[in-house]
Each structure stands twice: as C-alpha cells, then as structure tokens.
Enzyme design. Structure first.
Site, PDB file in Angstrom:
ATOM      1  CG  ASP A   1      -1.894  -1.148   1.274  1.00 43.09           C
ATOM      2  OD1 ASP A   1      -1.441  -2.290   1.015  1.00 43.09           O
ATOM      3  OD2 ASP A   1      -3.079  -0.942   1.605  1.00 43.09           O
TER       4      ASP A   1
ATOM      5  CD  GLU B   1      -6.447   0.402   0.531  1.00 43.04           C
ATOM      6  OE1 GLU B   1      -7.634   0.223   0.237  1.00 43.04           O
ATOM      7  OE2 GLU B   1      -5.990   0.179   1.669  1.00 43.04           O
TER       8      GLU B   1
ATOM      9  CG  HIS C   1      -8.972   3.428   1.876  1.00 44.46           C
ATOM     10  ND1 HIS C   1      -9.774   4.322   2.566  1.00 44.46           N
ATOM     11  CD2 HIS C   1      -8.263   2.765   2.812  1.00 44.46           C
ATOM     12  CE1 HIS C   1      -9.541   4.199   3.866  1.00 44.46           C
ATOM     13  NE2 HIS C   1      -8.634   3.255   4.048  1.00 44.46           N
TER      14      HIS C   1
ATOM     15  CG  HIS D   1      -7.002  -4.623   0.298  1.00 46.26           C
ATOM     16  ND1 HIS D   1      -5.784  -3.984   0.276  1.00 46.26           N
ATOM     17  CD2 HIS D   1      -7.830  -3.812   0.997  1.00 46.26           C
ATOM     18  CE1 HIS D   1      -5.880  -2.835   0.929  1.00 46.26           C
ATOM     19  NE2 HIS D   1      -7.110  -2.708   1.387  1.00 46.26           N
TER      20      HIS D   1
HETATM   21 FE   LIG Z   1      -4.210   0.400   2.619  1.00 45.51          FE
HETATM   22 FE   LIG Z   2      -7.314  -1.213   2.838  1.00 42.49          FE
END
Ligand SMILES: [Fe+2]
Ligand SMILES: [Fe+2]
Length: 275
Positions: A8, A39, A68, A157
């Site tokens: 991420d 994200e 997200h 995720h």
């Molecule tokens: Fe994240």
């Molecule tokens: Fe997340």
C-alpha cells in the site's frame, strides 16, 4: 522471471520513495514486472487518475486497490474509460474483483511483460472484519479457471491473518503468488508453499512509519483517548518502501523464491552499491 509487488503506497511520502527507489531496484535486481497497491496514494484515501498515471510513470505496470478505492470519486469515471478500450491505462488499475456485479472497474488484468511473458493480476478483498462483498475463495476459483496466463499474482486485500493464509492454501499450486495487503504492517511469514505459490500475509505499507498505519499518530491517539471524531492527517516521517520480490518459472507460473523487502533511502543506496 522476477516480479516485485509493492505494498500500500501511502500519500506523497509513499509516492516519493517509490519514485526515488524503484528505478534502481528494477535495474539492480533485474525485475520484469512491477505491481503495487495504490489504494492510499491520495493522502491516504483513495487514488485519482492523475496519481495512477504518476505511479505508472515511476515504472509500475499494474495498480491494485482495496476498500479505499472509491474515496476519490474521479476514479469511477477513469474506470469507465477502460470499458470500451482494453489498451487504456485505466485498465491497469484494478479494484477488488469480488465487489457486487455492475460495480465500475475490473478486478483482473491480463497483459504481457516487455519481454513478452503473459501474466495476470487478480485483486480480491476479504470478508472478515471488513465490508460485505462476494466470497473471495469462489471468486478466485472462477477467475483462475478463466485466466490463460500461467503467471498469476493475487493481491488479497484483507484484515484477518487467518483468512489470508487460508486463501494462500486454497490457491497453492494454482497461482504464482498470494500477497496480502491492507493492514499496512509487514509480516515475517514469507514462504513458498509446497505447491509452488509464494505467500506473505501482509507485504506492509510503503509510506511513513512514524505514524499509526500511515496517519499522524497524534490524530489516532486522540481518537482512542476521546472516542470523538478526528480529522485524519497523513504522517510524513520514517518513510520506507515495503515489497515482496518473487522469482518464478514463466512456463509453469510456479514460484521458487520470495524475498521480503523493507528499505529506506539509506539502506537502498548501500544495497545498490554492493550489487
Ligand atoms: Fe491500505
Ligand atoms: Fe485497505
């Protein structure tokens, strides 16, 4: 074949460390394919079309996301740009595949590396301690059965470590790698499962570690101490890049090595000068 998967990317600090370190990493480690979860690229919340293309400019081939994904609404229009154009760069930004039917965007991308090796990237989201979506296990089965590439990388995720390792075992021998994202905390359990699937429960965040999972620690502490609404500001200190590097056979798609990576700019300079 060597693949790097970057965890991420959080805000400007995350984007900048990718810009600073990725080109040297790709050169020094002879990497064929670069995949990253984006994200949190937009100050921690979502991703915009401009930021996606900035990440492509830094050398990322495919961007995955997670819960997200919808934080910045511009991404919806961007996803629609790829509906009739499989060559649009927007097609290389994924949202989890197991969102409800009719959701904008795509959860799978199939392409070829610069040297012509076919590959697929599948993005899925977990259901334990997260929003509701379709069964990621059944979705994975279905998507894999319709994938022509041997090299398949799955970004799972998800929050729960148990759900993540369970999917790793479920897909062992059928995909090249199952890599976890979302918790922003790297786990020290990278391994190649017996069937040849590389696995790590969470690759970790690429962003500021002087924080609570990317957010300024003062904001989060205030939240825990008072339980009142708090505005989340992105943090900026102690920036690191977290990733997994996977070596696999492009003919079979099976992995033979996975390396966990956490680098800051000083470590990186040291590493490159020794290779
Ligand atoms: Fe994240
Ligand atoms: Fe997340």
């Amino acid at each position: 074949m060597r693949i790097i998967f970057i965890g991420d990317i959080f805000g400007k600090p995350g984007r900048h460390i990718v810009r600073e370190l990725l080109p040297d990493l790709v050169r020094a480690r002879s990497i064929d394919l670069v995949i990253a979860n984006g994200e949190n690229s937009a100050a921690g919340f979502g991703i915009t079309p401009a930021l996606a293309e900035e990440l492509f400019d830094y050398g990322i081939d495919v961007i995955t996301t997670g819960n997200h994904v919808w934080d910045k609404r511009e991404i919806i229009e961007y996803f629609h740009m790829a509906d009739d154009n499989p060559y649009s760069p927007a097609r290389r930004v994924l949202r989890p595949a197991n969102y409800p039917d009719g959701t904008p965007g795509w959860g799978v991308y199939e392409g070829r590396t610069r040297s012509g090796i076919p590959y697929a990237v599948i993005n899925l989201q977990g259901r334990v301690f997260m929003g509701t979506n379709e069964d990621p296990f059944r979705y994975a089965d279905d998507l894999i059965s319709r994938t022509t590439s041997k090299v398949i990388l799955v970004d799972f995720h998800a929050e729960a470590t148990s759900e993540k390792i369970a999917l790793g075992w479920h897909l062992d021998g059928r995909v090249t790698a199952v890599l976890g994202t979302h918790t922003h905390i790297p786990t020290a359990d990278e391994r190649v499962l017996p069937g040849g699937t590389a696995y790590q429960t969470d690759v970790g965040m690429t962003g500021p570690y002087d924080s609570v999972i990317g957010v300024a620690k003062e904001c989060i502490l205030q939240k825990f101490l008072t339980n009142m609404p708090v505005r989340f500001e992105p943090a900026s200190g102690d920036v690191r890049l977290c990733a997994a590097i996977i070596d696999c056979d492009p003919e079979t798609g099976r992995a033979h090595q996975i390396e966990r990576l956490m680098v800051d700019e000083r470590v990186m300079q040291h590493e490159v000068s020794h290779k």
